[in-house]
Design a protein around this motif. Structure first.
Motif, PDB file in Angstrom:
ATOM      1  N   ALA A 137     -48.271  69.936  -7.595  1.00 60.84           N
ATOM      2  CA  ALA A 137     -49.437  70.671  -8.081  1.00 60.84           C
ATOM      3  C   ALA A 137     -50.298  69.764  -8.935  1.00 60.84           C
ATOM      4  O   ALA A 137     -49.862  69.260  -9.974  1.00 60.84           O
ATOM      5  CB  ALA A 137     -48.994  71.891  -8.889  1.00 60.84           C
ATOM      6  N   GLY A 138     -51.513  69.551  -8.494  1.00 62.82           N
ATOM      7  CA  GLY A 138     -52.426  68.689  -9.230  1.00 62.82           C
ATOM      8  C   GLY A 138     -53.227  69.451 -10.266  1.00 62.82           C
ATOM      9  O   GLY A 138     -53.067  70.667 -10.459  1.00 62.82           O
ATOM     10  N   LEU A 139     -54.081  68.725 -10.952  1.00 64.61           N
ATOM     11  CA  LEU A 139     -55.002  69.290 -11.935  1.00 64.61           C
ATOM     12  C   LEU A 139     -56.315  68.523 -11.837  1.00 64.61           C
ATOM     13  O   LEU A 139     -56.333  67.364 -11.400  1.00 64.61           O
ATOM     14  CB  LEU A 139     -54.441  69.158 -13.357  1.00 64.61           C
ATOM     15  N   HIS A 140     -57.383  69.156 -12.255  1.00 66.57           N
ATOM     16  CA  HIS A 140     -58.667  68.474 -12.308  1.00 66.57           C
ATOM     17  C   HIS A 140     -59.077  68.269 -13.763  1.00 66.57           C
ATOM     18  O   HIS A 140     -59.090  69.220 -14.554  1.00 66.57           O
ATOM     19  CB  HIS A 140     -59.748  69.279 -11.581  1.00 66.57           C
ATOM     20  N   ALA A 141     -59.372  67.034 -14.119  1.00 69.63           N
ATOM     21  CA  ALA A 141     -59.805  66.722 -15.481  1.00 69.63           C
ATOM     22  C   ALA A 141     -61.226  67.223 -15.695  1.00 69.63           C
ATOM     23  O   ALA A 141     -62.071  67.098 -14.802  1.00 69.63           O
ATOM     24  CB  ALA A 141     -59.739  65.211 -15.715  1.00 69.63           C
ATOM     25  N   ILE A 145     -64.325  64.744 -20.450  1.00 66.52           N
ATOM     26  CA  ILE A 145     -63.371  63.741 -20.914  1.00 66.52           C
ATOM     27  C   ILE A 145     -63.833  62.331 -20.555  1.00 66.52           C
ATOM     28  O   ILE A 145     -63.274  61.342 -21.035  1.00 66.52           O
ATOM     29  CB  ILE A 145     -61.972  64.035 -20.323  1.00 66.52           C
ATOM     30  N   GLY A 146     -64.839  62.238 -19.733  1.00 63.58           N
ATOM     31  CA  GLY A 146     -65.343  60.932 -19.302  1.00 63.58           C
ATOM     32  C   GLY A 146     -65.217  60.783 -17.805  1.00 63.58           C
ATOM     33  O   GLY A 146     -64.142  61.032 -17.238  1.00 63.58           O
ATOM     34  N   ALA A 147     -66.295  60.398 -17.160  1.00 67.47           N
ATOM     35  CA  ALA A 147     -66.313  60.350 -15.697  1.00 67.47           C
ATOM     36  C   ALA A 147     -65.258  59.406 -15.136  1.00 67.47           C
ATOM     37  O   ALA A 147     -64.577  59.736 -14.147  1.00 67.47           O
ATOM     38  CB  ALA A 147     -67.699  59.932 -15.216  1.00 67.47           C
ATOM     39  N   GLY A 148     -65.089  58.247 -15.751  1.00 68.47           N
ATOM     40  CA  GLY A 148     -64.122  57.277 -15.249  1.00 68.47           C
ATOM     41  C   GLY A 148     -62.696  57.772 -15.364  1.00 68.47           C
ATOM     42  O   GLY A 148     -61.912  57.679 -14.409  1.00 68.47           O
ATOM     43  N   TYR A 149     -62.357  58.319 -16.531  1.00 65.34           N
ATOM     44  CA  TYR A 149     -61.007  58.843 -16.742  1.00 65.34           C
ATOM     45  C   TYR A 149     -60.753  60.003 -15.790  1.00 65.34           C
ATOM     46  O   TYR A 149     -59.691  60.081 -15.158  1.00 65.34           O
ATOM     47  CB  TYR A 149     -60.822  59.296 -18.190  1.00 65.34           C
ATOM     48  N   ALA A 150     -61.706  60.930 -15.699  1.00 64.37           N
ATOM     49  CA  ALA A 150     -61.540  62.099 -14.839  1.00 64.37           C
ATOM     50  C   ALA A 150     -61.318  61.680 -13.390  1.00 64.37           C
ATOM     51  O   ALA A 150     -60.460  62.231 -12.688  1.00 64.37           O
ATOM     52  CB  ALA A 150     -62.756  63.013 -14.955  1.00 64.37           C
ATOM     53  N   ARG A 151     -62.080  60.701 -12.933  1.00 65.51           N
ATOM     54  CA  ARG A 151     -61.942  60.224 -11.556  1.00 65.51           C
ATOM     55  C   ARG A 151     -60.550  59.647 -11.321  1.00 65.51           C
ATOM     56  O   ARG A 151     -59.878  59.966 -10.328  1.00 65.51           O
ATOM     57  CB  ARG A 151     -62.995  59.159 -11.276  1.00 65.51           C
TER      58      ARG A 151
END
Length: 214
Positions: A137-141, A145-151
């Motif tokens: 089960a994944g999650l979406h940031a 929080i910051g585009a780079g970290y979220a990606r």
């Protein structure tokens, strides 16, 4: 990735050991065993036991005509590192499918996605070595929080599912995240209605994984 804390002094380890030793709930029908390895969301934080995700997943699978036993192995506050440290003893040998639902606390603590990936990789490797089915089960940031970290964080789950050949459930909180009416006051943990939304989406995926094991 290794947990350097003495295991015998870790409160989370004691809790997790206790969870692993608990008998299957009496309400569980005869059927394959599903174990949910997770954190506070799967542990039922802030909810009565009957409203918790493991219990509600059991009922949802029953409604789909899938006899099952669901064990909760969620510990509040656990990161992927904590899950990796206890995966061998928190998952009992009779488990057919493990729902791995970790990463939320990594996200809250700003853990490097590379570390999160390494921890989850260890968990999946151990479960596959034990010949257990897995639903990751994944999650979406959140973008804040910051585009780079979220990606980088978001990419962890599909890449691992592909690498290990396991089933991916892309977002545990799909349909619930950021919806006030479906969350508790902290805006992080789902309320009872939110849990029902989660299991309504998750149950068919778990049912398919059980039938594949079948």
């Amino acid at each position: 990735m290794a947990d350097t804390r003495p295991l015998f002094l870790s409160r989370r380890t004691l809790i997790a050991t206790g969870l692993a030793a608990l008998p299957v709930r009496a309400l569980a029908a005869r059927g394959q065993v599903v174990t949910i390895l997770g954190d506070s969301i799967t542990a039922g934080y802030g909810l009565p036991q009957q409203a918790s995700l493991p219990v509600q997943l059991h009922f949802a699978l029953e409604k789909l005509g899938v006899p099952n036993m669901v064990r909760g192995a969620g510990v509040s506050g656990d990161t992927t590192q904590d899950g990796a440290a206890r995966v061998d003893f928190s998952i009992r040998p009779d488990t057919a499918v493990v729902v791995v639902a970790l990463g939320g606390n990594d996200l809250l603590q700003g853990v490097d996605p590379k570390t999160t990936r390494a921890n989850l990789d260890h968990i999946l490797t151990r479960l596959k070595a034990r010949h257990m089915g897995v639903v990751l089960a994944g999650l979406h940031a959140p973008p804040e929080i910051g585009a780079g970290y979220a990606r980088d964080f978001d990419a962890v789950f599909p890449s691992l599912a592909k690498a290990h050949g396991v089933t991916l459930y892309p977002d545990l909180l799909a349909g619930v995240s950021r919806i006030k009416a479906l969350n508790q006051g902290d805006a992080i943990h789902p309320n009872a209605q939110g849990v029902k939304v989660i299991v309504g989406r998750l149950a068919p995926v778990v049912a398919k994984a059980l039938k594949t094991r079948g």
